[in-house]
Design a protein around this motif. Structure first.
Motif, PDB file in Angstrom:
ATOM      1  N   GLN A   1       0.834  -1.189   0.000  1.00 31.97           N
ATOM      2  CA  GLN A   1       0.000   0.000   0.000  1.00 31.97           C
ATOM      3  C   GLN A   1       0.876   1.249   0.000  1.00 31.97           C
ATOM      4  OE1 GLN A   1      -2.403  -0.699   3.532  1.00 31.97           O
ATOM      5  NE2 GLN A   1      -4.054  -1.524   2.262  1.00 31.97           N
ATOM      6  N   LEU A   2       0.396   2.270  -0.685  1.00 39.29           N
ATOM      7  CA  LEU A   2       1.080   3.550  -0.737  1.00 39.29           C
ATOM      8  C   LEU A   2       0.047   4.628  -0.985  1.00 39.29           C
ATOM      9  CD1 LEU A   2       1.106   4.221  -3.993  1.00 39.29           C
ATOM     10  CD2 LEU A   2       3.031   2.657  -3.966  1.00 39.29           C
TER      11      LEU A   2
ATOM     12  N   ARG B   1      -3.751  -0.287  -7.628  1.00 41.12           N
ATOM     13  CA  ARG B   1      -5.081   0.234  -7.935  1.00 41.12           C
ATOM     14  C   ARG B   1      -5.527   1.142  -6.808  1.00 41.12           C
ATOM     15  NH1 ARG B   1      -3.584  -0.639 -12.120  1.00 41.12           N
ATOM     16  NH2 ARG B   1      -3.962  -2.437 -13.408  1.00 41.12           N
ATOM     17  N   VAL B   2      -6.238   2.208  -7.160  1.00 45.89           N
ATOM     18  CA  VAL B   2      -6.779   3.119  -6.153  1.00 45.89           C
ATOM     19  C   VAL B   2      -7.870   2.395  -5.383  1.00 45.89           C
ATOM     20  CG1 VAL B   2      -8.043   5.276  -5.768  1.00 45.89           C
ATOM     21  CG2 VAL B   2      -6.241   5.174  -7.521  1.00 45.89           C
ATOM     22  N   TYR B   3      -7.790   2.431  -4.055  1.00 47.53           N
ATOM     23  CA  TYR B   3      -8.847   1.836  -3.247  1.00 47.53           C
ATOM     24  C   TYR B   3      -9.540   2.867  -2.360  1.00 47.53           C
ATOM     25  CZ  TYR B   3      -5.669   1.597   0.813  1.00 47.53           C
ATOM     26  OH  TYR B   3      -4.814   1.900   1.843  1.00 47.53           O
ATOM     27  N   GLU B   4      -8.964   4.066  -2.255  1.00 49.46           N
ATOM     28  CA  GLU B   4      -9.603   5.091  -1.439  1.00 49.46           C
ATOM     29  C   GLU B   4      -9.082   6.465  -1.845  1.00 49.46           C
ATOM     30  OE1 GLU B   4     -10.337   6.174   3.298  1.00 49.46           O
ATOM     31  OE2 GLU B   4      -9.021   4.516   2.758  1.00 49.46           O
TER      32      GLU B   4
ATOM     33  N   PHE C   1      -5.132   6.540  -2.103  1.00 48.92           N
ATOM     34  CA  PHE C   1      -4.471   5.388  -1.515  1.00 48.92           C
ATOM     35  C   PHE C   1      -4.537   4.263  -2.532  1.00 48.92           C
ATOM     36  CE2 PHE C   1      -5.655   8.091   1.925  1.00 48.92           C
ATOM     37  CZ  PHE C   1      -4.631   7.968   2.843  1.00 48.92           C
ATOM     38  N   MET C   2      -3.403   3.619  -2.761  1.00 47.73           N
ATOM     39  CA  MET C   2      -3.311   2.578  -3.786  1.00 47.73           C
ATOM     40  C   MET C   2      -2.786   1.291  -3.165  1.00 47.73           C
ATOM     41  SD  MET C   2      -1.869   4.921  -6.938  1.00 47.73           S
ATOM     42  CE  MET C   2      -2.470   3.822  -8.230  1.00 47.73           C
ATOM     43  N   GLU C   3      -3.161   0.184  -3.784  1.00 50.18           N
ATOM     44  CA  GLU C   3      -2.817  -1.131  -3.242  1.00 50.18           C
ATOM     45  C   GLU C   3      -2.531  -2.097  -4.376  1.00 50.18           C
ATOM     46  OE1 GLU C   3      -4.870  -3.165   0.306  1.00 50.18           O
ATOM     47  OE2 GLU C   3      -5.997  -3.821  -1.464  1.00 50.18           O
TER      48      GLU C   3
END
Length: 154
Positions: free
Chosen positions: A110-111, A130-133, A145-147
């Motif tokens: 995560q970053l 992928r963007v999750y938030e 936030f990407m994961e």
């Protein structure tokens, strides 16, 4: 060029690199008070106690860096940076791959980055993130936030 673990003795050189690399981000957002530009040497030295910090060394100089740590099985990736005149040549990709390899047992990686940082987002998406938030930061800008799933998740 070699990617290897950094030590607290590298902190001053990494901090100088960080301030040069993140200046364009500060300018993009019209905010030169972002944490990478205001972090002190003492704060960076202290971060070695909780993060694994890698450095990219070319001709005896640190030209890139990234850090990571495990939290609840997730690798939290931070401060990916490349010397401005070397950006766009694949060094960021190599550093990100190196920190992922260092934490190969992570369930995910995560970053985060600012939502206006389209070049960063494009890089991360190309590498499987992928963007999750998306979050609005009061008094600042939106952050994405990407994961990316890790091998341990499969």
């Amino acid at each position: 060029m070699n990617i290897e673990p950094a030590t607290p003795e590298d902190a001053a050189e990494i901090l100088a690199l960080q301030k040069a690399a993140y200046l364009s981000e500060g300018e993009l957002y019209g905010d030169l008070s972002i944490p990478p530009l205001t972090q002190t040497l003492e704060e960076l030295v202290q971060s070695f106690g909780r993060n694994t910090i890698l450095k990219a060394v070319q001709e005896g100089r640190i030209v890139g860096s990234v850090n990571g740590r495990i939290s609840n099985g997730r690798c939290l990736v931070g401060r990916l940076m490349v010397r401005p005149d070397l950006q766009g040549r694949g060094l960021g990709t190599l550093l990100l791959a190196a920190i992922e390899e260092k934490f190969a047992d992570a369930v995910c990686y995560q970053l985060f980055t600012g939502e206006k940082s389209v070049a960063n987002i494009r890089l991360y998406e190309r590498l499987g993130y992928r963007v999750y938030e998306r979050k609005e930061v009061p008094g600042s800008v939106a952050v994405v936030f990407m994961e990316k799933k890790g091998r341990a998740a499969t």
